[in-house]
Design a protein around this motif. Structure first.
Motif, PDB file in Angstrom:
ATOM      1  N   LYS A   1     113.561   8.058 112.096  1.00 26.68           N
ATOM      2  CA  LYS A   1     114.190   7.005 112.876  1.00 26.68           C
ATOM      3  C   LYS A   1     115.712   7.195 112.877  1.00 26.68           C
ATOM      4  O   LYS A   1     116.299   7.639 111.893  1.00 26.68           O
ATOM      5  CB  LYS A   1     113.826   5.643 112.308  1.00 26.68           C
ATOM      6  N   HIS A   2     116.342   6.841 113.989  1.00 22.99           N
ATOM      7  CA  HIS A   2     117.776   7.077 114.149  1.00 22.99           C
ATOM      8  C   HIS A   2     118.624   6.220 113.223  1.00 22.99           C
ATOM      9  O   HIS A   2     119.711   6.624 112.836  1.00 22.99           O
ATOM     10  CB  HIS A   2     118.188   6.842 115.606  1.00 22.99           C
ATOM     11  N   HIS A   3     118.173   5.052 112.875  1.00 22.57           N
ATOM     12  CA  HIS A   3     118.989   4.189 112.029  1.00 22.57           C
ATOM     13  C   HIS A   3     119.054   4.689 110.589  1.00 22.57           C
ATOM     14  O   HIS A   3     119.815   4.188 109.792  1.00 22.57           O
ATOM     15  CB  HIS A   3     118.501   2.743 112.086  1.00 22.57           C
ATOM     16  N   GLN A   4     118.273   5.695 110.241  1.00 17.46           N
ATOM     17  CA  GLN A   4     118.294   6.254 108.894  1.00 17.46           C
ATOM     18  C   GLN A   4     119.273   7.424 108.772  1.00 17.46           C
ATOM     19  O   GLN A   4     119.502   7.904 107.677  1.00 17.46           O
ATOM     20  CB  GLN A   4     116.898   6.713 108.503  1.00 17.46           C
ATOM     21  N   CYS A   5     119.845   7.866 109.867  1.00 11.23           N
ATOM     22  CA  CYS A   5     120.781   8.990 109.832  1.00 11.23           C
ATOM     23  C   CYS A   5     122.136   8.535 109.313  1.00 11.23           C
ATOM     24  O   CYS A   5     122.648   7.500 109.724  1.00 11.23           O
ATOM     25  CB  CYS A   5     120.965   9.583 111.224  1.00 11.23           C
ATOM     26  N   PRO A   6     122.730   9.304 108.425  1.00  8.92           N
ATOM     27  CA  PRO A   6     124.079   8.944 107.975  1.00  8.92           C
ATOM     28  C   PRO A   6     125.079   9.210 109.095  1.00  8.92           C
ATOM     29  O   PRO A   6     124.847  10.034 109.981  1.00  8.92           O
ATOM     30  CB  PRO A   6     124.311   9.873 106.793  1.00  8.92           C
ATOM     31  N   PRO A   7     126.207   8.512 109.083  1.00 10.37           N
ATOM     32  CA  PRO A   7     127.209   8.747 110.130  1.00 10.37           C
ATOM     33  C   PRO A   7     127.826  10.138 109.990  1.00 10.37           C
ATOM     34  O   PRO A   7     127.896  10.699 108.895  1.00 10.37           O
ATOM     35  CB  PRO A   7     128.245   7.653 109.888  1.00 10.37           C
ATOM     36  N   ALA A   8     128.250  10.678 111.098  1.00  7.07           N
ATOM     37  CA  ALA A   8     128.884  11.998 111.082  1.00  7.07           C
ATOM     38  C   ALA A   8     130.254  11.896 110.411  1.00  7.07           C
ATOM     39  O   ALA A   8     130.962  10.906 110.581  1.00  7.07           O
ATOM     40  CB  ALA A   8     129.042  12.514 112.503  1.00  7.07           C
ATOM     41  N   PRO A   9     130.633  12.904 109.631  1.00  4.96           N
ATOM     42  CA  PRO A   9     131.948  12.860 108.971  1.00  4.96           C
ATOM     43  C   PRO A   9     133.079  12.989 109.993  1.00  4.96           C
ATOM     44  O   PRO A   9     132.918  13.600 111.042  1.00  4.96           O
ATOM     45  CB  PRO A   9     131.914  14.046 108.024  1.00  4.96           C
ATOM     46  N   ASP A  10     134.208  12.413 109.662  1.00  7.76           N
ATOM     47  CA  ASP A  10     135.381  12.470 110.524  1.00  7.76           C
ATOM     48  C   ASP A  10     136.244  13.662 110.109  1.00  7.76           C
ATOM     49  O   ASP A  10     136.853  13.654 109.034  1.00  7.76           O
ATOM     50  CB  ASP A  10     136.172  11.165 110.406  1.00  7.76           C
ATOM     51  N   TYR A  11     136.299  14.666 110.940  1.00  4.11           N
ATOM     52  CA  TYR A  11     137.049  15.882 110.631  1.00  4.11           C
ATOM     53  C   TYR A  11     138.397  15.933 111.343  1.00  4.11           C
ATOM     54  O   TYR A  11     138.998  17.003 111.451  1.00  4.11           O
ATOM     55  CB  TYR A  11     136.231  17.120 111.013  1.00  4.11           C
ATOM     56  N   THR A  12     138.907  14.807 111.803  1.00  2.00           N
ATOM     57  CA  THR A  12     140.169  14.801 112.538  1.00  2.00           C
ATOM     58  C   THR A  12     141.315  15.302 111.675  1.00  2.00           C
ATOM     59  O   THR A  12     142.096  16.160 112.094  1.00  2.00           O
ATOM     60  CB  THR A  12     140.476  13.379 113.042  1.00  2.00           C
ATOM     61  N   ARG A  13     141.456  14.765 110.475  1.00  2.00           N
ATOM     62  CA  ARG A  13     142.549  15.177 109.586  1.00  2.00           C
ATOM     63  C   ARG A  13     142.441  16.659 109.235  1.00  2.00           C
ATOM     64  O   ARG A  13     143.442  17.374 109.217  1.00  2.00           O
ATOM     65  CB  ARG A  13     142.533  14.323 108.327  1.00  2.00           C
ATOM     66  N   THR A  14     141.230  17.124 108.976  1.00 10.38           N
ATOM     67  CA  THR A  14     141.019  18.535 108.665  1.00 10.38           C
ATOM     68  C   THR A  14     141.424  19.416 109.839  1.00 10.38           C
ATOM     69  O   THR A  14     142.059  20.462 109.647  1.00 10.38           O
ATOM     70  CB  THR A  14     139.542  18.783 108.317  1.00 10.38           C
ATOM     71  N   CYS A  15     141.095  19.006 111.026  1.00 13.21           N
ATOM     72  CA  CYS A  15     141.456  19.763 112.225  1.00 13.21           C
ATOM     73  C   CYS A  15     142.971  19.841 112.380  1.00 13.21           C
ATOM     74  O   CYS A  15     143.521  20.897 112.693  1.00 13.21           O
ATOM     75  CB  CYS A  15     140.816  19.124 113.448  1.00 13.21           C
ATOM     76  N   ILE A  16     143.663  18.738 112.152  1.00 16.44           N
ATOM     77  CA  ILE A  16     145.126  18.717 112.275  1.00 16.44           C
ATOM     78  C   ILE A  16     145.765  19.610 111.223  1.00 16.44           C
ATOM     79  O   ILE A  16     146.701  20.375 111.515  1.00 16.44           O
ATOM     80  CB  ILE A  16     145.639  17.271 112.187  1.00 16.44           C
ATOM     81  N   VAL A  17     145.270  19.553 109.999  1.00 18.19           N
ATOM     82  CA  VAL A  17     145.818  20.397 108.933  1.00 18.19           C
ATOM     83  C   VAL A  17     145.598  21.869 109.244  1.00 18.19           C
ATOM     84  O   VAL A  17     146.511  22.694 109.103  1.00 18.19           O
ATOM     85  CB  VAL A  17     145.199  20.019 107.571  1.00 18.19           C
ATOM     86  N   MET A  18     144.402  22.227 109.689  1.00 15.88           N
ATOM     87  CA  MET A  18     144.130  23.632 109.995  1.00 15.88           C
ATOM     88  C   MET A  18     144.937  24.108 111.195  1.00 15.88           C
ATOM     89  O   MET A  18     145.327  25.275 111.264  1.00 15.88           O
ATOM     90  CB  MET A  18     142.634  23.852 110.230  1.00 15.88           C
ATOM     91  N   PHE A  19     145.218  23.228 112.157  1.00 12.97           N
ATOM     92  CA  PHE A  19     146.097  23.596 113.259  1.00 12.97           C
ATOM     93  C   PHE A  19     147.473  23.963 112.718  1.00 12.97           C
ATOM     94  O   PHE A  19     148.057  24.969 113.117  1.00 12.97           O
ATOM     95  CB  PHE A  19     146.204  22.446 114.267  1.00 12.97           C
ATOM     96  N   GLY A  20     147.983  23.175 111.800  1.00  9.59           N
ATOM     97  CA  GLY A  20     149.281  23.465 111.200  1.00  9.59           C
ATOM     98  C   GLY A  20     149.280  24.765 110.416  1.00  9.59           C
ATOM     99  O   GLY A  20     150.229  25.550 110.490  1.00  9.59           O
TER     100      GLY A  20
END
Length: 58
Positions: A3-22
């Motif tokens: 069931k879909h309500h049992q799936c954990p939320p996807a992690p937020d990789y925004t900060r990681t993406c910004i750091v790796m861009f730098g």
């Protein structure tokens, strides 16, 4: 069936993406500086700054 309500939320990789861009930008500019000198590295940095300023909203 899972069931879909049992799936954990996807992690937020925004900060990681910004750091790796730098990190990638830093080694790219250092490579240009090592190969062609300080003027070419400064010019590349200025061009990247202009591109970012152009796509920035507001």
């Amino acid at each position: 069936m899972r069931k879909h309500h049992q799936c954990p939320p996807a992690p937020d990789y925004t900060r990681t993406c910004i750091v790796m861009f730098g990190v990638n930008l830093a080694w790219f500019l250092l490579l240009i500086w090592a190969l062609w000198g300080l003027a070419a590295g400064a010019l590349a940095g200025w061009l990247v700054h202009r591109l970012i300023a152009r796509i920035r909203p507001g």
